[in-house]
Design an enzyme around this catalytic site. Structure first.
Site, PDB file in Angstrom:
ATOM      1  CD  GLN A  51      -2.870  -1.019   2.409  1.00 55.45           C
ATOM      2  OE1 GLN A  51      -2.518  -1.548   3.455  1.00 55.45           O
ATOM      3  NE2 GLN A  51      -4.014  -0.339   2.300  1.00 55.45           N
ATOM      4  CB  CYS A  94      -9.089  -1.311   2.412  1.00 53.17           C
ATOM      5  SG  CYS A  94      -7.380  -1.475   1.862  1.00 53.17           S
ATOM      6  CG  LEU A  95      -5.949   3.114   5.678  1.00 53.47           C
ATOM      7  CD1 LEU A  95      -4.593   3.260   6.348  1.00 53.47           C
ATOM      8  CD2 LEU A  95      -6.872   4.268   6.058  1.00 53.47           C
ATOM      9  CG  HIS A 136      -7.853  -6.237   5.329  1.00 51.98           C
ATOM     10  ND1 HIS A 136      -9.083  -5.760   4.917  1.00 51.98           N
ATOM     11  CD2 HIS A 136      -6.933  -5.367   4.845  1.00 51.98           C
ATOM     12  CE1 HIS A 136      -8.891  -4.662   4.201  1.00 51.98           C
ATOM     13  NE2 HIS A 136      -7.595  -4.387   4.143  1.00 51.98           N
ATOM     14  CD  GLU A 137      -3.752  -4.505   6.804  1.00 48.14           C
ATOM     15  OE1 GLU A 137      -3.138  -4.213   5.774  1.00 48.14           O
ATOM     16  OE2 GLU A 137      -4.794  -3.935   7.153  1.00 48.14           O
ATOM     17  CG  HIS A 140      -3.326  -5.182   1.500  1.00 45.98           C
ATOM     18  ND1 HIS A 140      -3.840  -4.511   0.414  1.00 45.98           N
ATOM     19  CD2 HIS A 140      -4.058  -4.762   2.562  1.00 45.98           C
ATOM     20  CE1 HIS A 140      -4.835  -3.730   0.801  1.00 45.98           C
ATOM     21  NE2 HIS A 140      -4.995  -3.861   2.112  1.00 45.98           N
TER      22      HIS A 140
HETATM   23 NI    NI Z   1      -6.410  -2.861   3.320  1.00 47.13          NI
END
Ligand code: NI
Length: 175
Positions: A51, A94-95, A136-137, A140
């Protein structure tokens, strides 16, 4: 510590394959600290290296509530050793997908092995919000976003809206 720019979807950098770190050295520690600062500033509870444009298996998480003592976790090379059969549905955000949320079902509990910021191997048992956030992370790190867990129809709607938002930002900046 320094703030890093958070990449928003759709963006090919969120789909990259990440590499494990050889060891957690000063450079990886700096990345972890920068990611934590960036996450706190954005009022998020987790952030993964892709990210911020880094193709390494590094994530940071802090699920402490407002007013509670911060509980930052600096995690490299996470490995899920065990997943509960019991599932849990959470409304995830999510950012990298600002202002969008969807219900996602995942194992309710996990056992996690990782390298901490001192390059020590750790194992923790996670449940509730922490288990959801870590899964979740880790997604990514494998090029997956929470929208990859929902229907193609809903995913398409969210990604089109985000693409439109990006385009209008570019146009506004050009004026
Ligand atoms: Ni996220």
């Amino acid at each position: 510590m320094a703030l890093r720019e958070i990449i928003t979807a759709p963006d090919p950098r969120l789909k990259i394959k990440t590499q494990p770190v050889a060891r957690v050295d000063a450079e990886v520690r700096r990345l972890m600290d920068d990611m934590l600062e960036t996450m706190y500033r954005a009022v998020g509870i987790g952030l993964a290296a892709p990210q911020v444009g880094i193709a390494q298996r590094v994530i940071v998480v802090d699920v402490a509530r407002e007013g509670e003592k911060p509980q930052p976790l600096r995690i490299a090379n996470p490995e899920i050793l065990w997943r509960s059969e019991q599932l849990m549905t959470s409304n995830e955000g999510c950012l990298s997908l600002p202002e969008h949320y969807a219900d996602v079902e995942r194992p309710a509990e996990i056992r996690l092995r990782y390298l901490d910021h001192e390059n020590e191997i750790r194992e923790i048992h996670c449940k509730g919000l922490l288990a959801t956030c870590i899964q979740h992370e880790i997604d990514h790190l494998d090029g997956l976003l929470f929208v990859d867990h929902i229907s193609a129809l809903k995913r398409g709607i969210i990604l089109r809206k985000l693409a439109k938002m990006k385009k209008s930002r570019v146009l506004a900046a050009a004026q």
